[in-house]
Scaffold this motif. Sequence first.
Motif, mmCIF file in Angstrom:
data_model
loop_
_atom_site.group_PDB
_atom_site.id
_atom_site.type_symbol
_atom_site.label_atom_id
_atom_site.label_comp_id
_atom_site.label_asym_id
_atom_site.label_seq_id
_atom_site.Cartn_x
_atom_site.Cartn_y
_atom_site.Cartn_z
ATOM 1 N N GLY A 69 43.562 -46.171 16.024
ATOM 2 C CA GLY A 69 43.933 -45.204 17.052
ATOM 3 C C GLY A 69 42.763 -44.442 17.637
ATOM 4 O O GLY A 69 42.964 -43.483 18.400
ATOM 5 N N LEU A 70 41.538 -44.838 17.319
ATOM 6 C CA LEU A 70 40.355 -44.128 17.817
ATOM 7 C C LEU A 70 39.981 -44.649 19.204
ATOM 8 O O LEU A 70 39.067 -45.447 19.367
ATOM 9 C CB LEU A 70 39.191 -44.303 16.842
ATOM 10 C CG LEU A 70 39.394 -43.703 15.440
ATOM 11 C CD1 LEU A 70 38.220 -44.055 14.534
ATOM 12 C CD2 LEU A 70 39.552 -42.190 15.530
ATOM 13 N N TYR A 71 40.679 -44.164 20.214
ATOM 14 C CA TYR A 71 40.398 -44.562 21.588
ATOM 15 C C TYR A 71 39.098 -43.916 22.052
ATOM 16 O O TYR A 71 38.664 -42.890 21.499
ATOM 17 C CB TYR A 71 41.549 -44.140 22.508
ATOM 18 C CG TYR A 71 41.862 -42.653 22.475
ATOM 19 C CD1 TYR A 71 41.196 -41.758 23.312
ATOM 20 C CD2 TYR A 71 42.828 -42.148 21.604
ATOM 21 C CE1 TYR A 71 41.463 -40.402 23.272
ATOM 22 C CE2 TYR A 71 43.111 -40.792 21.572
ATOM 23 C CZ TYR A 71 42.428 -39.919 22.401
ATOM 24 O OH TYR A 71 42.690 -38.573 22.361
ATOM 25 N N ASN A 126 37.693 -37.292 17.104
ATOM 26 C CA ASN A 126 37.013 -37.653 15.861
ATOM 27 C C ASN A 126 35.733 -38.458 16.102
ATOM 28 O O ASN A 126 34.880 -38.549 15.218
ATOM 29 C CB ASN A 126 37.949 -38.465 14.966
ATOM 30 C CG ASN A 126 39.059 -37.609 14.372
ATOM 31 O OD1 ASN A 126 39.066 -36.388 14.527
ATOM 32 N ND2 ASN A 126 40.017 -38.239 13.712
ATOM 33 N N LEU A 127 35.599 -39.053 17.281
ATOM 34 C CA LEU A 127 34.387 -39.824 17.595
ATOM 35 C C LEU A 127 33.263 -38.934 18.103
ATOM 36 O O LEU A 127 32.125 -39.396 18.258
ATOM 37 C CB LEU A 127 34.706 -40.910 18.632
ATOM 38 C CG LEU A 127 35.681 -41.999 18.188
ATOM 39 C CD1 LEU A 127 35.957 -42.975 19.337
ATOM 40 C CD2 LEU A 127 35.135 -42.749 16.985
ATOM 41 N N ARG A 128 33.588 -37.658 18.431
ATOM 42 C CA ARG A 128 32.591 -36.671 18.863
ATOM 43 C C ARG A 128 31.785 -37.144 20.078
ATOM 44 O O ARG A 128 30.571 -36.898 20.171
ATOM 45 C CB ARG A 128 31.651 -36.317 17.709
ATOM 46 C CG ARG A 128 32.378 -35.723 16.511
ATOM 47 C CD ARG A 128 31.437 -35.354 15.397
ATOM 48 N NE ARG A 128 32.153 -34.786 14.267
ATOM 49 C CZ ARG A 128 31.593 -34.362 13.140
ATOM 50 N NH1 ARG A 128 30.265 -34.438 13.015
ATOM 51 N NH2 ARG A 128 32.312 -33.872 12.165
ATOM 52 N N GLY A 129 32.462 -37.839 20.971
ATOM 53 C CA GLY A 129 31.817 -38.267 22.208
ATOM 54 C C GLY A 129 31.062 -39.575 22.114
ATOM 55 O O GLY A 129 30.501 -40.037 23.111
ATOM 56 N N VAL A 147 26.570 -45.039 21.571
ATOM 57 C CA VAL A 147 26.192 -44.323 22.790
ATOM 58 C C VAL A 147 27.037 -43.055 22.927
ATOM 59 O O VAL A 147 28.244 -43.074 22.658
ATOM 60 C CB VAL A 147 26.402 -45.212 24.036
ATOM 61 C CG1 VAL A 147 25.884 -44.522 25.287
ATOM 62 C CG2 VAL A 147 25.730 -46.556 23.851
ATOM 63 N N HIS A 148 26.416 -41.979 23.357
ATOM 64 C CA HIS A 148 27.129 -40.720 23.559
ATOM 65 C C HIS A 148 27.604 -40.648 25.011
ATOM 66 O O HIS A 148 26.794 -40.600 25.942
ATOM 67 C CB HIS A 148 26.208 -39.533 23.255
ATOM 68 C CG HIS A 148 26.914 -38.220 23.223
ATOM 69 N ND1 HIS A 148 26.577 -37.156 24.020
ATOM 70 C CD2 HIS A 148 27.971 -37.803 22.471
ATOM 71 C CE1 HIS A 148 27.381 -36.131 23.780
ATOM 72 N NE2 HIS A 148 28.231 -36.488 22.841
ATOM 73 N N ALA A 200 35.983 -37.974 27.453
ATOM 74 C CA ALA A 200 36.940 -36.996 26.923
ATOM 75 C C ALA A 200 38.120 -36.809 27.855
ATOM 76 O O ALA A 200 39.244 -36.540 27.410
ATOM 77 C CB ALA A 200 36.242 -35.663 26.671
ATOM 78 N N ASP A 201 37.903 -36.937 29.164
ATOM 79 C CA ASP A 201 39.014 -36.757 30.108
ATOM 80 C C ASP A 201 39.079 -37.899 31.124
ATOM 81 O O ASP A 201 39.513 -37.721 32.251
ATOM 82 C CB ASP A 201 38.902 -35.415 30.835
ATOM 83 C CG ASP A 201 37.581 -35.263 31.588
ATOM 84 O OD1 ASP A 201 36.731 -36.168 31.482
ATOM 85 O OD2 ASP A 201 37.411 -34.242 32.276
#
Length: 439
Positions: A85-87, A92-95, A110-111, A116-117
């Motif tokens: 579920g980590l889209y 939780n992926l912190r970007g 990669v950040h 996020a949106d």
Amino acid sequence: MIPCSKFRRLTRSDAGKMAPGWATLDRDLVELIGARVLAGDLQDYVRFRTVCPHWSASTVRPQGRGILDRRFYPRRWMLLPEGHGLYPGHPNLRGFVRFFNLSTGAFVRVHLPLLADHVVLDSVDGLLLLHSDRDTAIRVLHPFTGDVAELPPLASLLPQIESNNYGELHKRSKLTRVCTSITVGSTGAITVMLVLDLLHRVAHSTTGDRRRTLSAWNLKPLIKPVSFQGKLYALQPIVRTRKVYIYKINPPCPDANEGQSHLPLPEKIAECPLEKIIYMLNFVECGSELLLVAYADASHSRLVVCRFADLVRGKIEPVTSIGDNALFIDERCLCVSVSPNRGSSSLASIPRNSIICWHKVPVNPGFAGPARFGQYDLGTGIWTPASDGDIRQRPPPRPHTLIHHIFTCCNRRYWNKGLMFCVETEPIWMVKQNLRHAA
């Protein structure tokens, strides 16, 4: 970017110990070497430029040109579905998101806080097509340089869709399953064409436009639209005459009378007899070629691979081998290089000269049975299971194999939600469902 490959970046102390001859190479020679490195992979080119200030000054900086210059496209890099579920954009992926190289097996983290949106709708030549939650704006993002091209919102298409008593939410749901093509004009204008799969139309816009525009014509009866080298192609099978027509969808042309651009009608560029082909699966880009994968018999027991260039010339000559490559065929198709000479353990589980797809198991001569997830050896013509377990009935067992991850990339509705592909799993958003409906 945080590289996770075996390629070791030179430290400053290493660079200081370089022989004077290397550090003072002629600028033209450094530029030539850099072009050769860039032809292989963008990440290697970035590392090449960090060796010393002279090498950096002698080569073109990718930032600012990542979308405008096709040389800097990260073609062989694909955003990796994490599962669980980590889209992309999950808190939780912190970007951070991971990308996977289809040629080397390397991973890079990669950040990308923009996720996020934004929803990732598609990937073309390694660039990401993003859809904004807030205003439905479309953005093209280069994940490694951070370059962004701003384009009009998808919502600008809603007034152009025939109502047929459908509500806005229903019409929005027809706009997010897309096949993308990106063209850069001589003036630097970026044009994006979206094949809207559920609407059977093509939408287009150019940087600077205020709204997107729908094609005046319907895409049907054309099938299998594919983006290749900045152009769109599609097929029209003619069952009565056992032929297939090949069409090219050209970028929009300016309309002097209306002050805006319009899409010309698809241009038929070739017709080819449908001998040796019973059912066409899809196109896949392999190296510098575009290949068509199809079934050669009614029982769906034998696959054939044909070059698109041969089809354009009006003939079908099946390819007998794809070498150290494996083709993943579904809604979107990928070519993975599994050359044993590269020494990448990441790709060791993927068989070379193979095709991995859903296929119907023959039950009787001339009849296909239930579908299975299998791999086809192009040399022997033998089908074997592509994974352990039945990923039709339930999600694949953990830990997920690389084959599962790559095949999930071929299904856009699973790939962007952090879900591993499974036929019986409905790929729905667990967050922002009203904003990301059908995306």
